[in-house]
Design an enzyme around this catalytic site. Structure first.
Site, PDB file in Angstrom:
ATOM      1  CG  ASP A  44      -1.996   0.993   1.712  1.00  0.00           C
ATOM      2  OD1 ASP A  44      -2.244   1.260   0.670  1.00  0.00           O
ATOM      3  OD2 ASP A  44      -1.938   2.303   2.004  1.00  0.00           O
ATOM      4  CD  GLU A 110      -3.099  -1.300  -1.781  1.00  0.00           C
ATOM      5  OE1 GLU A 110      -3.220  -0.211  -1.789  1.00  0.00           O
ATOM      6  OE2 GLU A 110      -3.487  -1.903  -0.722  1.00  0.00           O
TER       7      GLU A 110
END
Length: 221
Positions: A44, A110
């Site tokens: 992320d 991610e």
């Protein structure tokens, strides 16, 4: 293993540690010990940095008021899912319970980049260049077009006001997961119609629930 090789070919990167790639693709329902959540937490931060760095470099307007809505779209599940389609990432996800939805695809996207980063010896420059090789043009197109996230709550309210002269209601159903990775589930309802949405924040879950309710209302016409 052939499936992993297919994904590596699409990525343009061969993993030295195949177990890292497997972990990035594994939902907690498939394996309680070896799943993608920790990788997703790192990924992320990595993916957001890669994208926001491009946004600041190439945006025609450097004012925060202009950049913020663009940033919100570029680091959204919606955009990550568009990028993930180039890799056909949904085909490689390992899951036992439930269906593969946008949230899971976004998380795996991610996690995948965190896996590349770790496998490359934590080489951030290499990881960023590989990411840009695959997705830079898509990101720059979105910046040039000035894409922003759709406000499904506003769209839904316009529909319900027109149809019934009433506003939809939202109710927080539950908050699940550890502190660093909370999952919010919200119900949207109007008359006898109800839908659920989930997201990493209450606001995101409300938007997802509103989007689903719009679809339901369109089907009922």
């Amino acid at each position: 293993m052939k499936m992993l090789e297919q994904l590596e070919k699409k990525l343009g990167y061969t993993f030295k540690d195949k177990s890292l790639l497997e972990k990035a693709l594994t939902h907690v329902s498939y394996s309680k010990k070896e799943h993608y959540e920790t990788l997703e937490f790192l990924g992320d931060a990595l993916v957001n940095f890669f994208i926001v760095d491009l946004l600041v470099q190439y945006s025609p307007n450097k004012r925060e008021g202009f950049l913020s809505p663009l940033k919100a779209y570029l680091i959204s599940e919606e955009f990550f899912n568009l990028l993930a389609q180039k890799l056909e990432l949904h085909k490689f996800i390992r899951i036992k319970r439930g269906k593969i939805n946008e949230t899971i695809i976004g998380d795996v996207f991610e996690a995948l980049w965190a896996a590349v980063y770790i496998d490359s010896g934590r080489d951030a420059n290499f990881t960023r260049e590989l990411f840009y090789k695959l997705f830079k043009e898509d990101i720059l197109s979105a910046i040039k077009e000035g894409r922003v996230k759709k406000d499904y709550k506003t769209i839904l309210q316009e529909i319900t006001q027109k149809r019934w002269k009433e506003r939809p209601e939202y109710r927080l159903i539950s908050v699940e997961g550890p502190h660093h990775k909370k999952k919010f589930i919200v119900e949207a309802k109007i008359k006898e119609y109800r839908t659920l949405g989930e997201g990493k924040s209450k606001k995101e879950a409300e938007q997802r629930a509103a989007e689903e309710l719009i679809k339901l209302l369109e089907e009922s016409e």
